[in-house]
Design a protein around this motif. Structure first.
Motif, PDB file in Angstrom:
ATOM      1  N   ILE A  24       0.860  -1.200   0.127  1.00  0.00           N
ATOM      2  CA  ILE A  24      -0.093   0.037   0.112  1.00  0.00           C
ATOM      3  C   ILE A  24       0.941   1.249   0.219  1.00  0.00           C
ATOM      4  CG2 ILE A  24      -1.866   1.238   1.322  1.00  0.00           C
ATOM      5  CD1 ILE A  24      -2.547  -1.366   2.477  1.00  0.00           C
ATOM      6  N   LYS A  25       0.567   2.287  -0.824  1.00  0.00           N
ATOM      7  CA  LYS A  25       1.302   3.471  -0.749  1.00  0.00           C
ATOM      8  C   LYS A  25       0.681   4.245   0.305  1.00  0.00           C
ATOM      9  CE  LYS A  25       4.609   5.603  -3.169  1.00  0.00           C
ATOM     10  NZ  LYS A  25       4.439   5.992  -4.633  1.00  0.00           N
ATOM     11  N   ALA A  26       1.525   4.813   1.173  1.00  0.00           N
ATOM     12  CA  ALA A  26       1.058   5.376   2.305  1.00  0.00           C
ATOM     13  C   ALA A  26       1.536   6.894   2.381  1.00  0.00           C
ATOM     14  CB  ALA A  26       1.115   4.755   3.685  1.00  0.00           C
ATOM     15  N   LYS A  27       1.039   7.657   2.914  1.00  0.00           N
ATOM     16  CA  LYS A  27       1.385   9.221   3.130  1.00  0.00           C
ATOM     17  C   LYS A  27       1.733   9.192   4.668  1.00  0.00           C
ATOM     18  CE  LYS A  27       0.323  14.138   3.136  1.00  0.00           C
ATOM     19  NZ  LYS A  27      -0.858  15.208   2.925  1.00  0.00           N
ATOM     20  N   ILE A  28       2.963   9.888   4.966  1.00  0.00           N
ATOM     21  CA  ILE A  28       3.115   9.908   6.293  1.00  0.00           C
ATOM     22  C   ILE A  28       2.878  11.313   6.581  1.00  0.00           C
ATOM     23  CG2 ILE A  28       5.033   9.656   8.042  1.00  0.00           C
ATOM     24  CD1 ILE A  28       4.459   7.199   6.494  1.00  0.00           C
ATOM     25  N   ASP A  29       1.931  11.491   7.810  1.00  0.00           N
ATOM     26  CA  ASP A  29       1.432  13.010   8.001  1.00  0.00           C
ATOM     27  C   ASP A  29       1.635  13.034   9.244  1.00  0.00           C
ATOM     28  OD1 ASP A  29       0.133  15.398   8.203  1.00  0.00           O
ATOM     29  OD2 ASP A  29      -1.634  14.612   7.027  1.00  0.00           O
ATOM     30  N   THR A  30       2.393  13.861   9.951  1.00  0.00           N
ATOM     31  CA  THR A  30       2.433  14.193  11.223  1.00  0.00           C
ATOM     32  C   THR A  30       1.581  15.346  11.936  1.00  0.00           C
ATOM     33  OG1 THR A  30       4.440  15.815  10.496  1.00  0.00           O
ATOM     34  CG2 THR A  30       5.013  13.546  11.434  1.00  0.00           C
ATOM     35  N   GLY A  31       1.068  15.841  10.818  1.00  0.00           N
ATOM     36  CA  GLY A  31      -0.001  16.819  11.260  1.00  0.00           C
ATOM     37  C   GLY A  31      -1.539  16.311  11.716  1.00  0.00           C
ATOM     38  N   ALA A  32      -1.416  14.945  11.233  1.00  0.00           N
ATOM     39  CA  ALA A  32      -2.758  14.415  11.495  1.00  0.00           C
ATOM     40  C   ALA A  32      -2.520  13.373  12.677  1.00  0.00           C
ATOM     41  CB  ALA A  32      -3.252  13.325  10.463  1.00  0.00           C
ATOM     42  N   LYS A  33      -3.323  13.412  13.657  1.00  0.00           N
ATOM     43  CA  LYS A  33      -3.147  12.357  14.782  1.00  0.00           C
ATOM     44  C   LYS A  33      -3.296  10.847  14.527  1.00  0.00           C
ATOM     45  CE  LYS A  33      -4.373  11.425  19.530  1.00  0.00           C
ATOM     46  NZ  LYS A  33      -5.269  11.824  20.906  1.00  0.00           N
ATOM     47  N   THR A  34      -4.600  10.664  13.869  1.00  0.00           N
ATOM     48  CA  THR A  34      -5.051   9.360  13.660  1.00  0.00           C
ATOM     49  C   THR A  34      -4.581   8.753  12.170  1.00  0.00           C
ATOM     50  OG1 THR A  34      -7.041  10.201  14.716  1.00  0.00           O
ATOM     51  CG2 THR A  34      -7.081   8.044  13.632  1.00  0.00           C
ATOM     52  N   SER A  35      -4.350   7.483  12.292  1.00  0.00           N
ATOM     53  CA  SER A  35      -3.938   6.770  10.867  1.00  0.00           C
ATOM     54  C   SER A  35      -5.313   6.293  10.238  1.00  0.00           C
ATOM     55  CB  SER A  35      -3.161   5.568  11.306  1.00  0.00           C
ATOM     56  OG  SER A  35      -1.729   5.949  11.757  1.00  0.00           O
ATOM     57  N   ALA A  36      -5.229   6.392   8.882  1.00  0.00           N
ATOM     58  CA  ALA A  36      -6.540   5.839   8.274  1.00  0.00           C
ATOM     59  C   ALA A  36      -6.209   4.646   7.094  1.00  0.00           C
ATOM     60  CB  ALA A  36      -7.250   7.447   7.649  1.00  0.00           C
ATOM     61  N   LEU A  37      -7.264   4.043   6.889  1.00  0.00           N
ATOM     62  CA  LEU A  37      -6.898   3.081   5.846  1.00  0.00           C
ATOM     63  C   LEU A  37      -8.171   3.160   4.925  1.00  0.00           C
ATOM     64  CD1 LEU A  37      -5.082   0.752   5.025  1.00  0.00           C
ATOM     65  CD2 LEU A  37      -6.280  -0.683   6.221  1.00  0.00           C
ATOM     66  N   HIS A  38      -7.959   3.002   3.817  1.00  0.00           N
ATOM     67  CA  HIS A  38      -9.112   3.039   2.780  1.00  0.00           C
ATOM     68  C   HIS A  38     -10.210   1.625   3.166  1.00  0.00           C
ATOM     69  CE1 HIS A  38     -11.793   3.270  -0.617  1.00  0.00           C
ATOM     70  NE2 HIS A  38     -11.163   1.898  -1.219  1.00  0.00           N
ATOM     71  N   ALA A  39     -11.454   1.895   3.226  1.00  0.00           N
ATOM     72  CA  ALA A  39     -12.098   0.757   3.311  1.00  0.00           C
ATOM     73  C   ALA A  39     -13.527   1.118   2.909  1.00  0.00           C
ATOM     74  CB  ALA A  39     -12.325   0.507   4.812  1.00  0.00           C
ATOM     75  N   ARG A 124       0.636  10.671  13.417  1.00  0.00           N
ATOM     76  CA  ARG A 124       1.735  10.513  14.303  1.00  0.00           C
ATOM     77  C   ARG A 124       1.572   9.635  15.406  1.00  0.00           C
ATOM     78  NH1 ARG A 124      -1.089  15.628  14.975  1.00  0.00           N
ATOM     79  NH2 ARG A 124      -2.023  15.948  17.197  1.00  0.00           N
ATOM     80  N   SER A 125       0.255   9.238  15.934  1.00  0.00           N
ATOM     81  CA  SER A 125       0.237   8.236  17.171  1.00  0.00           C
ATOM     82  C   SER A 125       0.679   6.892  16.684  1.00  0.00           C
ATOM     83  CB  SER A 125      -1.239   8.157  17.329  1.00  0.00           C
ATOM     84  OG  SER A 125      -1.874   7.657  16.239  1.00  0.00           O
ATOM     85  N   ALA A 126       0.974   6.731  15.392  1.00  0.00           N
ATOM     86  CA  ALA A 126       1.732   5.491  15.203  1.00  0.00           C
ATOM     87  C   ALA A 126       2.945   5.483  14.590  1.00  0.00           C
ATOM     88  CB  ALA A 126       0.676   5.226  13.489  1.00  0.00           C
ATOM     89  N   ILE A 127       3.403   6.815  14.835  1.00  0.00           N
ATOM     90  CA  ILE A 127       5.035   6.919  14.694  1.00  0.00           C
ATOM     91  C   ILE A 127       5.715   6.837  15.958  1.00  0.00           C
ATOM     92  CG2 ILE A 127       6.736   8.550  14.051  1.00  0.00           C
ATOM     93  CD1 ILE A 127       4.770   9.946  11.998  1.00  0.00           C
TER      94      ILE A 127
END
Length: 475
Positions: A24-39, A124-127
């Motif tokens: 999966i191609k993912a964007k790393i975004d420290t400005g967003a707290k929550t990670s998201a996955l397409h569904a 960022r919560s996943a980093i």
């Protein structure tokens, strides 16, 4: 000496092995707290105190016809506010993500990202603390390829929570309960569905099954436990489940072939499988010929619809054979005549076949004065060691009829094993208690190995929407 930090670029290739998502191609975004996955097609299932979530993922943005069916335990459901101020209530799952050489668990929310350039956003919560994001670097870690999806159906099955339907009118019997317990022990959800209470809406675009008027959800797999009286309707219900994409443990055609005793014997004979000599005729003038075809009395007369030993009669003399045959004809019953294997002495062998292998076997011995060894008629079951020839005959019989799971009944004769019947809904109680094996668990493993994660629907899908910049709508 301090350890070098794990560097992430502003975009990375990620994988979720437990969800059957190898790239999966993912964007790393420290400005967003929550990670998201397409569904899409997000569907909760299972008990309220232990919910599971099933969803469909389109991992390749410009190939919307390629779908991966995913499922995972739900850990929460929370409101997430995106950068444009919109708030959405999302399911949250925990899954292990792999980027480069690192694998770690993260919480990820499920949302429709079909308008985004990336199917995943890593917040960022996943980093982790030892990770550093380089905003000027693209793919600091190992790059993957969408070509990995071409090999997914042939790869090792991915263990994920499955939604399994057990099609039965007897939800409280031993076999149904054991299958449910075995499925739940493996982290799946098993639901009892009464065949007689199903209705079907048959159409080309959206085949549906209703249960007491309520549309049933999509199941990953269906275990047929259809009684003889419901064979035809049960086969129609199974075909409808198959149209929705469910894996059917024993297909309707295989069940139909095994239930039609005359046809089943013809299939077995064509496959070169040993069995008692069998005769069938329609005309009442052929009674004597039927008896002669099987070598005379003693012989066995069987109703074609017989189950569990019912409708099976031993005629020890020629006169008795004529009387039984004439009586069955007088009832306008369909029946076959078979030679009686005397040396079996009221003992038969049941081999339990799963996925082309005999996983357990038992000896069934008739009670005194009875030639039928069926457990429902008082027969006693015990563990038995079978020969290589018997094992081969059982596997060939199940394969000839197209059954993934089968109970193959055979007699030990002076000429070798002779197959009596192949049961498409074999009971589990006798075989589990006599063999000491967890056959129900083996049935669930058979399902796990055949439910595919990858799905390419045959129907033409709408074209993919144009990609929008992820930064314009990132969370």
């Amino acid at each position: 000496m301090s350890q070098e930090p794990f560097v992430l670029g502003w975009e990375e290739w990620a994988a979720f092995p437990g969800l059957a998502l190898p790239a999966i191609k993912a964007k790393i975004d420290t400005g967003a707290k929550t990670s998201a996955l397409h569904a899409v097609a997000i569907e909760p299932f299972g008990p309220a105190n232990k919910p599971q979530v099933r969803f469909v993922m389109h991992p390749i943005p410009d190939q919307p016809d390629l779908e991966v069916v995913c499922a995972a335990p739900a850990v929460d459901r929370r409101e997430v506010t995106s950068s444009n101020g919109e708030t959405e209530l999302r399911w949250v799952i925990e899954a292990k993500v792999t980027i480069g050489e690192r694998t770690w668990p993260i919480e990820v929310t499920l949302t429709n990202r079909e308008n985004m350039a990336y199917r995943m956003l890593l917040g960022r919560s996943a980093i982790l603390d030892d990770m550093v994001v380089s905003p000027t670097q693209s793919c600091a870690q190992k790059e993957l390829s969408y070509d990995l999806y071409q090999h997914l159906p042939r790869s090792k099955p991915v263990h994920r929570p499955l939604r399994i339907a057990i099609l039965t009118r007897e939800p409280k019997n031993y076999s149904s309960q054991r299958l449910k317990e075995a499925a739940e022990a493996q982290g799946h959800v098993a639901e009892m569905i009464n065949t007689a209470r199903c209705t079907m809406a048959i159409n080309a675009l959206s085949p549906a099954i209703y249960y007491d008027g309520r549309r049933l959800p999509r199941y990953d797999a269906v275990i047929p436990r259809i009684g003889a009286s419901m064979t035809n309707y049960g086969m129609a219900v199974l075909r409808q489940f198959a149209m929705t994409g469910a894996y059917i443990l024993n297909t309707p055609d295989a069940i139909g072939a095994s239930r039609d005793k005359l046809y089943a014997h013809q299939v077995l004979a064509r496959a070169g499988i040993g069995m008692p000599t069998t005769a069938f005729a329609h005309s009442p003038k052929d009674t004597k010929n039927l008896i002669e075809h099987v070598g005379g009395a003693p012989l066995v007369v069987k109703l074609l619809e017989s189950t569990q030993g019912r409708g099976v009669v031993l005629a020890e003399t020629g006169k008795a054979a004529e009387s039984v045959i004439d009586a069955f004809r007088g009832l306008d019953a369909n029946f076959i005549v078979q030679d009686f294997v005397k040396e079996a002495s009221g003992v038969d062998i049941r081999c339990f076949v799963i996925g082309g292998k005999v996983v357990a076997a038992m000896k069934r011995e008739a009670q005194a004065g009875e030639f039928r060894s069926n457990l429902h008629r008082g027969g006693q079951a015990s563990r038995v060691r079978i020969s290589k020839e018997e094992r081969s005959a059982a596997v060939k019989a199940a394969r000839a009829l197209g059954l993934s799971v089968a109970g193959v009944d055979m007699l030990r004769s002076d000429e070798g094993p002779k197959v009596l019947e192949v049961n498409s809904s074999p009971g589990l109680e006798g075989i589990e208690k006599s063999s000491g094996k967890d056959v129900a668990e083996m049935v669930i493993h058979q399902i796990e190995s055949h439910v595919r994660a990858l799905h390419r629907p045959p129907a033409k899908r709408r074209s993919s929407k144009s990609k929008a910049a992820d930064s314009a709508a990132s969370e």
